[in-house]
Scaffold this motif. Structure first.
Motif, mmCIF file in Angstrom:
data_model
loop_
_atom_site.group_PDB
_atom_site.id
_atom_site.type_symbol
_atom_site.label_atom_id
_atom_site.label_comp_id
_atom_site.label_asym_id
_atom_site.label_seq_id
_atom_site.Cartn_x
_atom_site.Cartn_y
_atom_site.Cartn_z
ATOM 1 N N ILE A 147 0.847 -1.205 0.000
ATOM 2 C CA ILE A 147 0.000 0.000 0.000
ATOM 3 C C ILE A 147 0.879 1.251 0.000
ATOM 4 N N GLN A 148 1.931 1.254 0.808
ATOM 5 C CA GLN A 148 2.837 2.405 0.850
ATOM 6 C C GLN A 148 3.456 2.647 -0.529
ATOM 7 N N LEU A 149 3.940 1.574 -1.172
ATOM 8 C CA LEU A 149 4.567 1.718 -2.486
ATOM 9 C C LEU A 149 3.581 2.210 -3.536
ATOM 10 N N VAL A 150 2.360 1.660 -3.520
ATOM 11 C CA VAL A 150 1.342 2.086 -4.487
ATOM 12 C C VAL A 150 0.984 3.553 -4.270
ATOM 13 N N LEU A 151 0.858 3.970 -3.027
ATOM 14 C CA LEU A 151 0.506 5.364 -2.755
ATOM 15 C C LEU A 151 1.645 6.322 -3.093
ATOM 16 N N ILE A 152 2.872 5.927 -2.888
ATOM 17 C CA ILE A 152 4.000 6.761 -3.307
ATOM 18 C C ILE A 152 3.987 6.900 -4.825
ATOM 19 N N LEU A 153 3.762 5.798 -5.523
ATOM 20 C CA LEU A 153 3.636 5.843 -6.982
ATOM 21 C C LEU A 153 2.457 6.730 -7.384
ATOM 22 N N GLY A 154 1.364 6.660 -6.629
ATOM 23 C CA GLY A 154 0.199 7.502 -6.906
ATOM 24 C C GLY A 154 0.516 8.982 -6.802
ATOM 25 N N VAL A 155 1.310 9.371 -5.814
ATOM 26 C CA VAL A 155 1.695 10.780 -5.671
ATOM 27 C C VAL A 155 2.548 11.210 -6.862
ATOM 28 N N VAL A 156 3.453 10.335 -7.278
ATOM 29 C CA VAL A 156 4.279 10.650 -8.452
ATOM 30 C C VAL A 156 3.387 10.780 -9.688
ATOM 31 N N MET A 157 2.449 9.856 -9.855
ATOM 32 C CA MET A 157 1.577 9.868 -11.033
ATOM 33 C C MET A 157 0.618 11.060 -11.014
ATOM 34 N N LEU A 158 0.281 11.564 -9.842
ATOM 35 C CA LEU A 158 -0.622 12.708 -9.725
ATOM 36 C C LEU A 158 -0.133 13.872 -10.578
ATOM 37 N N ALA A 159 1.169 14.087 -10.578
ATOM 38 C CA ALA A 159 1.734 15.202 -11.356
ATOM 39 C C ALA A 159 1.953 14.836 -12.822
ATOM 40 N N ARG A 160 1.892 13.554 -13.143
ATOM 41 C CA ARG A 160 2.161 13.139 -14.522
ATOM 42 C C ARG A 160 0.885 12.994 -15.359
ATOM 43 N N ILE A 161 -0.260 12.943 -14.723
ATOM 44 C CA ILE A 161 -1.526 12.788 -15.436
ATOM 45 C C ILE A 161 -1.944 14.139 -16.016
ATOM 46 N N ASP A 162 -2.449 14.131 -17.220
ATOM 47 C CA ASP A 162 -2.918 15.352 -17.870
ATOM 48 C C ASP A 162 -4.344 15.646 -17.392
ATOM 49 N N TRP A 163 -4.446 16.263 -16.208
ATOM 50 C CA TRP A 163 -5.746 16.534 -15.597
ATOM 51 C C TRP A 163 -6.552 17.536 -16.410
ATOM 52 N N VAL A 164 -5.891 18.435 -17.098
ATOM 53 C CA VAL A 164 -6.601 19.414 -17.926
ATOM 54 C C VAL A 164 -7.414 18.676 -18.985
ATOM 55 N N ARG A 165 -6.783 17.727 -19.643
ATOM 56 C CA ARG A 165 -7.478 16.969 -20.689
ATOM 57 C C ARG A 165 -8.568 16.078 -20.092
ATOM 58 N N ILE A 166 -8.281 15.426 -18.993
ATOM 59 C CA ILE A 166 -9.243 14.503 -18.393
ATOM 60 C C ILE A 166 -10.451 15.226 -17.811
ATOM 61 N N LEU A 167 -10.222 16.369 -17.181
ATOM 62 C CA LEU A 167 -11.300 17.061 -16.478
ATOM 63 C C LEU A 167 -11.983 18.161 -17.276
ATOM 64 N N SER A 168 -11.521 18.436 -18.493
ATOM 65 C CA SER A 168 -12.156 19.493 -19.270
ATOM 66 C C SER A 168 -13.517 19.012 -19.754
ATOM 67 N N PRO A 169 -14.507 19.909 -19.748
ATOM 68 C CA PRO A 169 -15.847 19.510 -20.201
ATOM 69 C C PRO A 169 -15.828 19.205 -21.695
ATOM 70 N N ARG A 170 -16.487 18.130 -22.065
ATOM 71 C CA ARG A 170 -16.561 17.735 -23.478
ATOM 72 C C ARG A 170 -18.005 17.480 -23.852
ATOM 73 N N ASP A 171 -18.289 17.764 -25.083
ATOM 74 C CA ASP A 171 -19.615 17.482 -25.634
ATOM 75 C C ASP A 171 -19.709 15.968 -25.796
ATOM 76 N N ALA A 172 -20.705 15.355 -25.178
ATOM 77 C CA ALA A 172 -20.838 13.898 -25.206
ATOM 78 C C ALA A 172 -20.995 13.364 -26.634
ATOM 79 N N ALA A 173 -21.660 14.117 -27.503
ATOM 80 C CA ALA A 173 -21.902 13.626 -28.861
ATOM 81 C C ALA A 173 -20.671 13.711 -29.733
ATOM 82 N N THR A 174 -19.916 14.810 -29.654
ATOM 83 C CA THR A 174 -18.792 15.012 -30.577
ATOM 84 C C THR A 174 -17.441 14.728 -29.924
ATOM 85 N N GLY A 175 -17.384 14.791 -28.613
ATOM 86 C CA GLY A 175 -16.103 14.611 -27.925
ATOM 87 C C GLY A 175 -15.278 15.885 -27.925
#
Length: 179
Positions: A147-175
């Motif tokens: 669990i410790q190793l996975v969570l440390i990896l999770g903190v590292v990945m937190l900064a590597r994920i493109d949250w802007v792209r994932i969390l930006s609103p998108r039109d469901a029909a066109t994307g």
């Protein structure tokens, strides 16, 4: 040091059993120490944010906006810091990276620790018989280490994920982004 360190409750129970300290003072001191230590950890981790690329900072900002931009998600986040069975160091590291307001998070964490430490100190009679095995198990448990190793990896990945792209609103029909 937060990863793989003994849980604070084991140290508090050890102090209670060996030195018969006042349980109220022990719980309050433990909660203040844990809360202030996590607060400082989040501040230190937040300094790393300044060294990240603008793209990573924008992603972390998008994640913060998502988590704090809705009252329900904000309350859920505070509950996570209050009641979470997850190791708190990584939660505070993530909070520091995302630059979330630390005072409410630390206050929720402190309140949760007052309750949990009170329960642990209240159960010292049971722990008196099994303290050695509980302490050793907390340091050597394969699940705890994983669990410790996975969570440390999770903190590292937190900064590597493109949250802007994932969390930006998108039109469901066109994307595509709505205009």
């Amino acid at each position: 040091m937060p990863a793989f360190a003994p849980p604070t409750w084991t140290i508090l129970v050890l102090f209670k059993l060996n030195w018969h300290l006042d349980p109220v003072a022990l719980v309050i001191t433990g909660a203040v120490a844990a809360g202030s230590g996590r607060y400082l950890l989040a501040l230190a981790t937040g300094r790393i944010r300044d060294r990240l690329s603008p793209h990573r900072k924008a992603g972390l900002q998008a994640a913060e906006n998502y988590l704090t931009g809705h009252k329900g998600r904000s309350l859920l986040g505070l509950a996570l810091f209050t009641l979470s069975p997850l190791p708190s160091a990584q939660l505070f590291e993530a909070a520091g990276l995302m630059d979330v307001p630390l005072l409410p998070v630390t206050t929720a964490f402190f309140a949760g620790r007052l309750v949990s430490y009170s329960l642990y100190i209240g159960a010292t009679r049971i722990a008196e018989r099994n303290l050695g095995s509980a302490f050793t198990a907390s340091l050597t448990s394969p699940y705890g280490i994983a669990i410790q190793l996975v969570l440390i990896l999770g903190v590292v990945m937190l900064a590597r994920i493109d949250w802007v792209r994932i969390l930006s609103p998108r039109d469901a029909a066109t994307g595509h982004e709505p205009e």
